[in-house]
Design a protein around this motif. Structure first.
Motif, mmCIF file in Angstrom:
data_model
loop_
_atom_site.group_PDB
_atom_site.id
_atom_site.type_symbol
_atom_site.label_atom_id
_atom_site.label_comp_id
_atom_site.label_asym_id
_atom_site.label_seq_id
_atom_site.Cartn_x
_atom_site.Cartn_y
_atom_site.Cartn_z
ATOM 1 N N ARG A 25 0.841 -1.196 0.000
ATOM 2 C CA ARG A 25 0.000 0.000 0.000
ATOM 3 C C ARG A 25 0.879 1.249 0.000
ATOM 4 O O ARG A 25 1.626 1.491 0.938
ATOM 5 N N TRP B 151 -11.195 3.876 4.168
ATOM 6 C CA TRP B 151 -10.601 2.889 3.278
ATOM 7 C C TRP B 151 -11.680 2.308 2.365
ATOM 8 O O TRP B 151 -12.781 1.986 2.826
ATOM 9 N N ARG C 236 -12.455 -0.959 0.368
ATOM 10 C CA ARG C 236 -11.982 -2.337 0.442
ATOM 11 C C ARG C 236 -12.519 -3.186 -0.707
ATOM 12 O O ARG C 236 -13.539 -2.856 -1.319
ATOM 13 N N ASN D 5 -3.290 0.722 -3.130
ATOM 14 C CA ASN D 5 -2.737 -0.624 -3.023
ATOM 15 C C ASN D 5 -2.168 -1.016 -4.381
ATOM 16 O O ASN D 5 -2.889 -1.065 -5.379
ATOM 17 N N ASP E 13 -9.548 -6.678 1.447
ATOM 18 C CA ASP E 13 -8.265 -5.966 1.430
ATOM 19 C C ASP E 13 -8.486 -4.472 1.185
ATOM 20 O O ASP E 13 -9.358 -4.062 0.412
ATOM 21 N N ALA E 14 -7.658 -3.642 1.832
ATOM 22 C CA ALA E 14 -7.720 -2.195 1.619
ATOM 23 C C ALA E 14 -7.137 -1.857 0.249
ATOM 24 O O ALA E 14 -6.014 -2.242 -0.066
ATOM 25 N N HIS F 258 -7.197 4.689 0.118
ATOM 26 C CA HIS F 258 -7.485 5.514 1.288
ATOM 27 C C HIS F 258 -7.874 6.889 0.753
ATOM 28 O O HIS F 258 -7.078 7.524 0.044
#
Length: 325
Positions: A150, A252, A254, A303, A312-313, A316
């Motif tokens: 990330r 975030w 996701r 990411n 999963d992130a 942001h």
């Protein structure tokens, strides 16, 4: 502020005004009995002034922070016009050797402060840093990166209500200033309790060195040193290209599905609600999921992993700005 003109004794070494010295921050040998030397580079001016500490490598895989402090030393930026500059490029040398975030025992150094002289290896390193180095400094700038692929936009993190740090963050001039709480047992929170102002810089990702992130860190350090009257006259401090954006709240985005991931939006960019951020596909050509922005804001982390799992992130994104800061 430590402005008295006197000999500085740190880690059992005496450094007089105008003197340069490399001292050793040693805690334990490797399991091969090989000594582990963690150099601490200290530069003192004959003129009185504050003491500034630059640290990096609290997480052993965050090499971009190490590169920023390395450049401060290699270019001679750490030779102050007045006061004292202390550089610790690699605090978690055990993790740095193995290119791992944690210590060999799996502990995260940034979750064991203020440490203990009889605790785990990570705890002992934390204790030595807090008891033998931090009492001698006035300001700390700690360099970090994002983790697990990330990529963080260059940013300074401060807690709300820390007025002096907010002002110093503006002077540092990273693109973003993100309000974030001081985490329990972190280096930042411990320094806060000791009334030692600490700026936390985040930029880039683990196991990676990026020129833009490095330049942001080095230039920010020069701006701070100029503000303190410490920047050597042989160096120039440039103004930031853009005024930093203060982010009060963020979220975030996701992954809704597992699969192959490709971001299409650029880091630092401003997006609108509903804008396309990226795609998640599968290896068989059956899935093509469009990741869209749930709100308008700035993209401050992307990411870069090619494979992601559900939850999963991915991004942001800022949600609330604070333009009054």
């Amino acid at each position: 502020m430590s402005t008295e003109k006197k000999t500085l004794t740190i880690l059992n070494e005496a450094i007089a005004p105008g003197e340069s010295k490399e001292v050793n921050f040693d805690v334990a040998n490797l399991h091969t009995t090989t000594p582990v030397n963690i150099p601490v580079i200290i530069e003192r001016s004959k003129k009185i002034g504050p003491t500034v500490l630059f640290t990096a490598g609290i997480h052993g895989d965050e090499v971009n922070g190490v590169e920023i402090v390395r450049q401060l030393i290699a270019k001679g930026i750490n030779k102050p016009k007045r006061g004292t500059i202390i550089c610790m490029p690699v605090i978690n040398v055990f993790g740095f050797i193995n290119l791992k975030r944690e210590f060999p025992d799996g502990r995260d150094l940034n979750r064991v402060f203020p440490g203990s002289p009889k605790g785990s290896l990570a705890s002992r390193v934390a204790y030595k840093l807090i008891t033998e180095v931090i009492p001698h400094v006035d300001y700390i700038i700690d360099f970090h990166t994002g983790g697990s692929g990330r990529f963080n936009a260059p940013q300074i993190r401060v807690a709300e209500g820390e007025l002096e740090l907010k002002q110093l963050a503006k002077i540092f001039g990273a693109p973003f200033v993100l309000y974030s709480k001081n985490l329990n047992k972190s280096f930042r929170n411990t320094c806060h309790k000791l009334n030692k102002p600490l700026l936390l810089f985040e930029g880039g990702k683990s196991l990676n060195i990026d020129d833009t992130v490095t330049n942001s860190g080095v230039n920010g350090a020069k701006r701070l040193l100029k503000h303190f009257g410490m920047l050597n006259s042989s160096f120039k401090s440039s103004s930031p290209k853009k005024e930093c954006v203060f982010i009060k709240e963020s979220r975030w985005v996701r992954a809704k599905y597992s699969g192959m991931f490709k971001p299409v939006v650029s880091l630092n960019s401003q997006v609108q609600k509903g804008d396309l951020l990226g795609n998640i596909t599968d290896p068989y050509g059956k899935l093509n999921y469009f990741v869209k922005s749930p709100n308008s804001g700035y993209v401050i982390n992307v990411n870069e992993a090619p494979i992601v799992y559900q939850g999963d992130a991915l991004f942001h994104i800022s949600t609330v700005l604070n333009d009054k800061s």
